[in-house]
Design a protein around this motif. Structure first.
Motif, PDB file in Angstrom:
ATOM      1  N   LEU A  68      -1.239  13.292 -25.053  1.00 48.07           N
ATOM      2  CA  LEU A  68      -0.197  13.227 -24.030  1.00 48.07           C
ATOM      3  C   LEU A  68      -0.720  12.586 -22.749  1.00 48.07           C
ATOM      4  CD1 LEU A  68       1.431  16.771 -24.414  1.00 48.07           C
ATOM      5  CD2 LEU A  68       2.403  14.576 -25.135  1.00 48.07           C
ATOM      6  N   PHE A  69      -1.993  12.810 -22.459  1.00 39.77           N
ATOM      7  CA  PHE A  69      -2.589  12.330 -21.211  1.00 39.77           C
ATOM      8  C   PHE A  69      -2.659  10.807 -21.147  1.00 39.77           C
ATOM      9  CE2 PHE A  69      -6.247  11.944 -18.196  1.00 39.77           C
ATOM     10  CZ  PHE A  69      -5.672  12.631 -17.138  1.00 39.77           C
ATOM     11  N   ILE A  70      -2.689  10.147 -22.312  1.00 42.58           N
ATOM     12  CA  ILE A  70      -2.788   8.683 -22.336  1.00 42.58           C
ATOM     13  C   ILE A  70      -1.505   8.043 -22.860  1.00 42.58           C
ATOM     14  CG2 ILE A  70      -5.292   8.699 -22.614  1.00 42.58           C
ATOM     15  CD1 ILE A  70      -4.933   8.231 -25.575  1.00 42.58           C
ATOM     16  N   LEU A  71      -0.429   8.806 -22.879  1.00 43.44           N
ATOM     17  CA  LEU A  71       0.817   8.303 -23.453  1.00 43.44           C
ATOM     18  C   LEU A  71       1.409   7.141 -22.666  1.00 43.44           C
ATOM     19  CD1 LEU A  71       3.234   8.486 -25.400  1.00 43.44           C
ATOM     20  CD2 LEU A  71       4.154  10.313 -23.951  1.00 43.44           C
ATOM     21  N   ALA A  72       1.528   7.288 -21.362  1.00 41.12           N
ATOM     22  CA  ALA A  72       2.203   6.260 -20.553  1.00 41.12           C
ATOM     23  C   ALA A  72       1.317   5.027 -20.397  1.00 41.12           C
ATOM     24  CB  ALA A  72       2.552   6.833 -19.178  1.00 41.12           C
ATOM     25  N   PRO A  73       1.824   3.843 -20.709  1.00 45.40           N
ATOM     26  CA  PRO A  73       1.022   2.598 -20.653  1.00 45.40           C
ATOM     27  C   PRO A  73       0.992   2.006 -19.250  1.00 45.40           C
ATOM     28  CG  PRO A  73       3.199   2.084 -21.478  1.00 45.40           C
ATOM     29  CD  PRO A  73       3.191   3.580 -21.199  1.00 45.40           C
ATOM     30  N   LEU A  74       0.585   2.795 -18.264  1.00 39.62           N
ATOM     31  CA  LEU A  74       0.708   2.365 -16.872  1.00 39.62           C
ATOM     32  C   LEU A  74      -0.275   1.258 -16.500  1.00 39.62           C
ATOM     33  CD1 LEU A  74       1.381   5.749 -15.038  1.00 39.62           C
ATOM     34  CD2 LEU A  74       2.965   4.171 -16.151  1.00 39.62           C
ATOM     35  N   ALA A  75      -1.435   1.211 -17.160  1.00 40.31           N
ATOM     36  CA  ALA A  75      -2.412   0.162 -16.839  1.00 40.31           C
ATOM     37  C   ALA A  75      -1.843  -1.226 -17.107  1.00 40.31           C
ATOM     38  CB  ALA A  75      -3.695   0.372 -17.632  1.00 40.31           C
ATOM     39  N   SER A  76      -0.952  -1.331 -18.082  1.00 40.37           N
ATOM     40  CA  SER A  76      -0.336  -2.625 -18.394  1.00 40.37           C
ATOM     41  C   SER A  76       0.581  -3.095 -17.276  1.00 40.37           C
ATOM     42  CB  SER A  76       0.478  -2.514 -19.695  1.00 40.37           C
ATOM     43  OG  SER A  76      -0.342  -2.130 -20.775  1.00 40.37           O
ATOM     44  N   ILE A  77       1.041  -2.153 -16.438  1.00 41.28           N
ATOM     45  CA  ILE A  77       1.971  -2.482 -15.355  1.00 41.28           C
ATOM     46  C   ILE A  77       1.256  -2.651 -14.024  1.00 41.28           C
ATOM     47  CG2 ILE A  77       4.047  -1.778 -14.127  1.00 41.28           C
ATOM     48  CD1 ILE A  77       4.498  -2.452 -17.054  1.00 41.28           C
ATOM     49  N   TYR A  78       0.401  -1.673 -13.658  1.00 36.70           N
ATOM     50  CA  TYR A  78      -0.128  -1.739 -12.289  1.00 36.70           C
ATOM     51  C   TYR A  78      -1.126  -2.873 -12.085  1.00 36.70           C
ATOM     52  CZ  TYR A  78      -3.948   1.449 -13.916  1.00 36.70           C
ATOM     53  OH  TYR A  78      -4.988   2.046 -14.584  1.00 36.70           O
TER      54      TYR A  78
ATOM     55  N   ALA B 120      -4.459   8.188 -30.995  1.00 42.48           N
ATOM     56  CA  ALA B 120      -3.327   8.188 -30.063  1.00 42.48           C
ATOM     57  C   ALA B 120      -3.229   6.856 -29.333  1.00 42.48           C
ATOM     58  CB  ALA B 120      -3.487   9.336 -29.064  1.00 42.48           C
ATOM     59  N   SER B 121      -4.380   6.299 -28.924  1.00 38.32           N
ATOM     60  CA  SER B 121      -4.369   5.006 -28.240  1.00 38.32           C
ATOM     61  C   SER B 121      -3.813   3.915 -29.140  1.00 38.32           C
ATOM     62  CB  SER B 121      -5.796   4.638 -27.798  1.00 38.32           C
ATOM     63  OG  SER B 121      -6.283   5.562 -26.855  1.00 38.32           O
ATOM     64  N   THR B 122      -4.181   3.963 -30.410  1.00 33.61           N
ATOM     65  CA  THR B 122      -3.665   2.979 -31.367  1.00 33.61           C
ATOM     66  C   THR B 122      -2.156   3.117 -31.541  1.00 33.61           C
ATOM     67  OG1 THR B 122      -5.766   2.993 -32.567  1.00 33.61           O
ATOM     68  CG2 THR B 122      -3.865   2.109 -33.722  1.00 33.61           C
ATOM     69  N   ALA B 123      -1.693   4.360 -31.660  1.00 30.28           N
ATOM     70  CA  ALA B 123      -0.256   4.592 -31.848  1.00 30.28           C
ATOM     71  C   ALA B 123       0.542   4.173 -30.624  1.00 30.28           C
ATOM     72  CB  ALA B 123      -0.012   6.068 -32.160  1.00 30.28           C
ATOM     73  N   PHE B 124      -0.047   4.373 -29.434  1.00 27.90           N
ATOM     74  CA  PHE B 124       0.678   4.080 -28.192  1.00 27.90           C
ATOM     75  C   PHE B 124       0.451   2.652 -27.694  1.00 27.90           C
ATOM     76  CE2 PHE B 124      -0.144   8.824 -27.172  1.00 27.90           C
ATOM     77  CZ  PHE B 124       0.885   9.204 -28.025  1.00 27.90           C
ATOM     78  N   SER B 125      -0.491   1.919 -28.260  1.00 34.64           N
ATOM     79  CA  SER B 125      -0.855   0.602 -27.722  1.00 34.64           C
ATOM     80  C   SER B 125       0.316  -0.395 -27.683  1.00 34.64           C
ATOM     81  CB  SER B 125      -2.028   0.001 -28.509  1.00 34.64           C
ATOM     82  OG  SER B 125      -1.721  -0.129 -29.875  1.00 34.64           O
ATOM     83  N   PRO B 126       1.244  -0.391 -28.657  1.00 32.92           N
ATOM     84  CA  PRO B 126       2.386  -1.318 -28.536  1.00 32.92           C
ATOM     85  C   PRO B 126       3.274  -1.024 -27.333  1.00 32.92           C
ATOM     86  CG  PRO B 126       2.147  -0.564 -30.803  1.00 32.92           C
ATOM     87  CD  PRO B 126       1.251   0.292 -29.963  1.00 32.92           C
ATOM     88  N   LEU B 127       3.184   0.183 -26.788  1.00 33.96           N
ATOM     89  CA  LEU B 127       4.007   0.517 -25.630  1.00 33.96           C
ATOM     90  C   LEU B 127       3.654  -0.325 -24.413  1.00 33.96           C
ATOM     91  CD1 LEU B 127       4.080   4.439 -25.853  1.00 33.96           C
ATOM     92  CD2 LEU B 127       5.827   2.813 -26.631  1.00 33.96           C
ATOM     93  N   GLY B 128       2.382  -0.793 -24.347  1.00 34.14           N
ATOM     94  CA  GLY B 128       1.969  -1.617 -23.229  1.00 34.14           C
ATOM     95  C   GLY B 128       2.724  -2.947 -23.194  1.00 34.14           C
ATOM     96  N   VAL B 129       2.813  -3.603 -24.355  1.00 36.58           N
ATOM     97  CA  VAL B 129       3.544  -4.860 -24.443  1.00 36.58           C
ATOM     98  C   VAL B 129       5.028  -4.624 -24.160  1.00 36.58           C
ATOM     99  CG1 VAL B 129       4.139  -6.789 -25.956  1.00 36.58           C
ATOM    100  CG2 VAL B 129       1.861  -5.757 -26.104  1.00 36.58           C
ATOM    101  N   LEU B 130       5.556  -3.516 -24.695  1.00 36.57           N
ATOM    102  CA  LEU B 130       6.961  -3.173 -24.467  1.00 36.57           C
ATOM    103  C   LEU B 130       7.225  -2.901 -22.990  1.00 36.57           C
ATOM    104  CD1 LEU B 130       9.780  -2.466 -25.584  1.00 36.57           C
ATOM    105  CD2 LEU B 130       8.946  -0.134 -25.966  1.00 36.57           C
ATOM    106  N   ALA B 131       6.286  -2.229 -22.318  1.00 33.38           N
ATOM    107  CA  ALA B 131       6.469  -1.893 -20.900  1.00 33.38           C
ATOM    108  C   ALA B 131       6.564  -3.154 -20.057  1.00 33.38           C
ATOM    109  CB  ALA B 131       5.309  -1.015 -20.427  1.00 33.38           C
ATOM    110  N   VAL B 132       5.722  -4.157 -20.372  1.00 29.85           N
ATOM    111  CA  VAL B 132       5.763  -5.431 -19.621  1.00 29.85           C
ATOM    112  C   VAL B 132       7.127  -6.095 -19.795  1.00 29.85           C
ATOM    113  CG1 VAL B 132       4.751  -7.723 -19.430  1.00 29.85           C
ATOM    114  CG2 VAL B 132       3.265  -5.749 -19.767  1.00 29.85           C
ATOM    115  N   LYS B 133       7.690  -6.018 -20.982  1.00 31.76           N
ATOM    116  CA  LYS B 133       9.002  -6.608 -21.216  1.00 31.76           C
ATOM    117  C   LYS B 133      10.105  -5.833 -20.522  1.00 31.76           C
ATOM    118  CE  LYS B 133       7.864  -8.666 -25.710  1.00 31.76           C
ATOM    119  NZ  LYS B 133       8.183  -8.728 -27.170  1.00 31.76           N
ATOM    120  N   MET B 134       9.918  -4.526 -20.373  1.00 30.95           N
ATOM    121  CA  MET B 134      10.958  -3.671 -19.773  1.00 30.95           C
ATOM    122  C   MET B 134      11.159  -3.973 -18.291  1.00 30.95           C
ATOM    123  SD  MET B 134      10.308   0.082 -21.456  1.00 30.95           S
ATOM    124  CE  MET B 134      11.316   0.843 -20.178  1.00 30.95           C
ATOM    125  N   ILE B 135      10.057  -4.318 -17.593  1.00 32.34           N
ATOM    126  CA  ILE B 135      10.214  -4.542 -16.164  1.00 32.34           C
ATOM    127  C   ILE B 135      10.882  -5.880 -15.884  1.00 32.34           C
ATOM    128  CG2 ILE B 135       8.244  -3.084 -15.605  1.00 32.34           C
ATOM    129  CD1 ILE B 135       6.641  -5.648 -15.096  1.00 32.34           C
TER     130      ILE B 135
END
Length: 454
Positions: free
Chosen positions: A296-306, A439-454
């Motif tokens: 849970l602690f590494i769920l949000a892909p914030l590094a891809s955004i900030y 968990a990092s592997t499962a959540f890693s696509p969220l980083g690319v998705l987050a960039v597209k969301m903004i």
């Protein structure tokens, strides 16, 4: 007590799971054992070698600083990657015109490095103890020194005509970095947990200083040489030198009487057979809440955004603050100072937080900063509005976010160590890193998705 710990893990976990309170009491006994050796072993203080000039304490803190330094060091060089992967046709410096590799460098490296990390951590969980912990630590430090040197060579190589190949080479270097971090890190936890409690706290504080060190060195390199390649050369050479010095000091520390006194049984670890499923499942069962909390602690892909956030003065091409210093200071330096303060405060109080409260803290930590970061001035963006307009608002929000990151991360790590008998700390940390990598592997696509969301 070591024999007692072995007996705990030799029973059938399926039929007789050892009670959580028993493990807690056993570890507390061992911590007191280290704090008061005369009381528990009838030894006088003269029998225990001294840590002369606190040399081992310094080296332990230094290893906390450098154990994930290569990966975080690479990410902090944000301006360098933006230069390497820029549009060489237009040479536009406008953040809204960033290329695909510029906008997705962080999210893509998380996507590509996590699976190899899972595989390496899985293998290490079974066989890492067959290699001496100190040997693993020294090998990892030396190998990371080599990888730093390789990256420094590419700084002055013109990669404009083969950016994609250079990106692949960089990803390979990062994969090797991430795949070997666990090789040495679990050994560090296994050795340092046998030292007096102040040493593992020094390790955690050193880990907190890593981000600050990266940002300060990046800032110094930019001041000395404003050009992207010149500053990057200074930056990566400094990192390589630090890794090399850490390797030498670790070898020396491992030969001191103080270190040998507390780790005189580490040579016996290799005699253990390859770990079986019953033993692994037993540790997993004890750590199940901490494993979930780490995920849970590494769920949000914030590094891809900030890493994409730009200054409010970014449109002014002559503004030195916006174009040279904003990212290093506001995205890396100020947050890293706050992170270190969070770790220092935790080391002062060393709060043994109950698991239910930990769940609440981690969930709140993930939700609130995510909203803040997504509404900051990250570019390019196409959908979400920018509500955090000013640089000081962004800096303050990042400081608060990283303060709690340092505090909560230290709290969870110490909670994990407290749940394990001394002889199973290294195995527990390997399992924890393995599940975190899954968990990092499962959540890693969220980083690319987050960039597209903004």
């Amino acid at each position: 007590m070591d024999g007692l710990a072995e007996n705990v893990y030799s029973i059938d976990f399926k039929e007789q799971p050892p009670p959580y309170e028993f493990i807690e009491k056993e570890l507390q006994y061992k911590l007191e054992h280290k704090k008061h050796p005369k009381q528990h072993e009838q030894e006088t203080s003269s029998n225990i070698p001294k840590d002369q000039f606190y040399f081992v304490l310094f080296v332990v803190g230094l290893l906390g600083l450098v154990h994930i330094l290569p990966y975080s060091y690479f990410l902090t060089a944000n301006e360098y990657w933006m230069y390497k992967f820029r549009n060489t046709t237009s040479n536009s410096s406008n953040a809204s015109d960033r290329t695909y590799l510029q906008a997705n460098f962080v999210s893509l490296n998380q996507l590509y490095t996590t699976l190899p990390m899972v595989l390496s951590n899985f293998l290490l969980t079974f066989i890492a103890h067959k290699v001496k912990a100190m040997t693993r630590i020294i090998f990892t430090l030396a190998f990371h020194t080599l990888l730093f040197s390789i990256e420094a060579i590419f700084v002055n190589v013109n990669t404009d005509n083969w950016q994609q190949l250079f990106f692949i080479i960089t990803m390979i270097v990062l994969i090797m970095v991430m795949s070997t971090i666990s090789f040495g890190a679990a050994g560090q936890f296994g050795l340092f947990s046998k030292l007096p409690p102040m040493y593992i706290n020094a390790y955690l504080v050193g880990e907190g200083f890593a981000g600050m060190f990266n940002a300060v060195m990046r800032l110094i390199s930019i001041v000395i040489s404003p050009s992207p390649t010149g500053s990057a050369m200074i930056y990566f050479c400094t990192g390589s030198a630090l890794m090399f010095i850490s390797t030498i000091l670790t070898v020396i520390a491992g030969k001191t009487g103080f270190f040998r006194y507390y780790n005189n049984s580490s040579s016996e670890d290799k005699k253990e057979k390859i770990r079986d499923r019953k033993e692994l499942f037993g540790v997993v069962k004890h750590l199940r809440h901490m494993l979930l909390l780490n995920a849970l602690f590494i769920l949000a892909p914030l590094a891809s955004i900030y890493n994409l956030v730009v200054s409010e003065y970014e449109s002014d091409s002559n503004n030195i603050w916006a174009n040279q210093y904003f990212v290093t200071v506001c995205t890396f330096l100020i947050p890293s100072i706050a992170n270190t303060v969070g770790r220092l405060i935790f080391s002062k109080f060393n709060w043994d937080c109950p698991v239910p409260i930990l769940y609440g803290l981690v969930i709140a930590y993930e939700i609130i900063p995510s909203i803040f970061v997504f509404l900051s001035n990250a570019q390019p963006r196409h959908h979400l509005p920018v509500l955090i307009n000013h640089d000081w608002e962004y800096s303050m929000g990042m400081a608060i976010y990283f303060f709690f990151q340092g505090f909560i991360a230290s709290m969870m790590l110490m909670k994990t160590i407290r749940m394990l008998p001394e002889k199973r700390v290294e195995l527990g940390m390997l399992i924890s890193m393995f599940f975190s990598s899954i968990a990092s592997t499962a959540f890693s696509p969220l980083g690319v998705l987050a960039v597209k969301m903004i």
